[in-house]
Design an enzyme around this catalytic site. Structure first.
Site: not given
Ligand code: NAP
Length: 525
Positions: A255, A294
């Protein structure tokens, strides 16, 4: 305070300095998290070998009862979750409710619908297929719960709902949960898991939490595991292409981010009910959780002749939404989650400004109520206008994850459809119109690139569930850029945690086995 991880059925603190969780309003340091030193391979093995068999011993109905107990635990601790939401996310009551109450509601919903699956442990799909002249030898498709662990890597914006919307269908399927919340807001997820563990609702190994970096977690997932990721498209690409995930064909649900749109029909001229309703909806979407959903409306597609009026009405409404410290009753819009997100929003805004006019806000130096500009992480809501949607680039590509939306002018249905499709796959689009034929043509033009389309006319103007609201009975997810994943949609969510196989054999044995299973037709009800 260091928040311990819960793995192998026990709490254990990570080593090293870890990451600091902060209050996005005051910049106060709240708690520390670290996954360093945690044996992630052993944590997954424990979930598979202890949690999974214990859950699988239960029937769907018994597991639905566990979900009901979890929902009770969460409901009992609601005040504490609101307190942590305020501290760690700067969430006001409405923001916290969206996440926390949404989480409890989703858990309750699955507890309720899970009972329909009766006392089976596996599902049968479709009719028997005769494979011999006498029909003594037949085939039957079944869905069996995966015997691995469900690994959740979650985004920062929904620490409560993000846990529950994934955990409910996984646990109902009999699959143990290992959750890794996003670091900046891990506290609330941590607290929920702590409450569930303390209440002794689940068997050991059925729920684990890893706070801090995911480190090499994906290096230990196996064929029977499921990875469910929510976050940015950039991280999604890394997870999808992880060597171990690819080599073992681990099932991955993604997602990701999405440039969602809302469409104003040509019939909705200024002064009409739907014109006003969409203005309200856009402002609500921009300001609730400071636009950090999102599903938030990022592009508002408006007939060119109505752009001025729509922009004026939206800007006027936005100007009444005071931004600032949620502890101040006057403030209606809170901060984004931290300084990094604030910078990312402002950078994205700069890009959008290269091809858009600013109609309202977006001032980097604006003064939020009751907060220090230097310490806090506020973004002033910004409304932009893009004159030429088809030649624009950033408007369709840069997700400013904050209180920012862009009005995009369109000239006729074909233009509208072409512009909406430039999002390259979104979670949701909404169409506000009383012209049934316009709405139908718009849906036919964009439906394949959207997970959800919300159609609003005057008959449902005050009844619809909202552009940004994800309801557990309906699909959440979207194709293309939105990640290509599917979640919720009632019991359909169980498909992710089950594996289909066909059994070919003697009719008697297969009929007997099928008789012990609930039918997958129930997943569609
Ligand atoms: P993110 O930076 O991509 O991080 C998401 C998750 O991935 C975090 O738990 C992060 O951990 C982890 N992560 C980062 N690098 C990783 C790696 N190399 N391997 C494994 N895990 C890794 O996203 P965010 O900033 O938390 O969230 C915002 C984004 O989420 C927005 O773009 C939003 O649109 C999207 N979103 C989408 C939905 C949907 O249902 N489509 C819902 C909510 C949000 P750390 O925090 O420890 O780095």
């Amino acid at each position: 305070m260091k928040l311990p991880n819960y793995v192998n059925g026990q709490w254990s603190e990570g080593t090293g300095p870890g990451e600091m969780l902060i209050d996005p309003v005051t910049a106060d340091q709240l708690a520390n998290i670290s996954s360093q030193g945690v044996d992630l391979e052993a944590a997954l093995a424990f979930a598979r070998t202890q949690g999974a068999p214990a859950l699988r011993q239960l029937t769907y109905v018994q597991r639905a009862e566990l979900l009901a107990k979890i929902a009770d635990v969460l409901a009992a601790n609601r005040d504490e979750y609101f307190r942590l939401s305020l501290l760690n996310l700067g969430a006001n009551q409405a923001d916290a409710s969206f996440d926390v109450d949404g989480a409890t509601y989703t858990m309750k919903y699955y507890a309720k619908i899970g009972r329909a699956l009766a006392n089976g442990k596996m599902l049968k799909e479709g009719a028997q297929i005769s494979l011999s002249k006498s029909s003594a030898f037949v085939g039957q498709h079944f869905l069996m719960p995966a015997k691995g662990a469900a690994v959740f890597i979650n985004a920062f914006n929904f620490p409560a709902w993000g846990l529950c919307e994934k955990a409910a269908p996984a646990l109902l399927s009999g699959v143990p949960v290992v959750v890794k919340p996003a670091s900046p807001t891990a506290w609330l997820t941590h607290r929920m898991v702590e409450d569930i563990v303390k209440a002794n609702v689940l068997p050991p190994g059925a729920i684990s939490i890893i706070c801090g970096s995911a480190r090499d977690l994906l290096g230990y997932v196996q064929e029977e595991d499921i990875v469910s990721f929510t976050g940015s498209a950039e991280t999604a690409a890394r997870i999808r292409s992880h060597a171990n995930v690819l080599r073992r064909s681990v099932r991955v649900n993604i997602e990701a981010d999405s440039i969602n749109s809302a469409i104003l029909g040509p019939d909705c001229t200024p002064g009409t009910e739907l014109f006003d309703l969409l203005v309200k909806e856009v402002v609500r979407e921009m300001t609730l959780k400071a636009g950090q959903k999102c599903t938030t409306i990022r592009r508002v597609l408006v007939p060119r002749e109505q752009i001025k009026a729509f922009g004026d009405a939206t800007a006027a409404r936005l100007s009444s939404m005071k931004v600032g410290n949620p502890r101040n009753a006057e403030a209606r819009v809170g901060p984004v989650v931290n300084k990094a997100q604030q910078s990312s929003c402002l950078e994205g805004l700069d890009k959008l400004k290269q091809e858009c006019e600013v109609l309202f806000g977006g001032d980097k130096n604006f003064q939020p109520i009751d907060a220090d500009l230097q310490k806090s992480s506020f973004v002033q809501p910004a409304l932009l206008f893009c004159k030429d949607g088809l030649s624009a680039k950033y408007v369709h590509d840069v997700e400013v994850f904050g209180p920012v939306a862009t009005l995009v002018a369109y000239d006729g249905l074909d233009d509208l459809i072409a512009i909406a499709r430039r999002g390259l796959g979104s979670l949701v689009a909404s169409v506000f119109s009383n012209d049934a034929s316009f709405t139908r043509e718009a849906i036919l033009g964009i439906g394949d690139l959207h997970g959800r389309v919300l159609a609003v006319n005057s008959a449902v103007g005050t009844q619809h569930t909202g552009h940004g609201n994800v309801v557990p009975s309906c699909l959440h997810g979207g194709p293309g850029r939105a990640g290509g994943g599917e979640e919720l949609a009632g019991l359909r969510a169980l498909f992710l945690y089950h594996r289909r196989f066909v059994l070919q054999g003697p009719v008697d044995g297969i009929t007997e086995l099928a008789g012990m299973c609930a039918d997958t037709a129930l997943l569609y009800s």
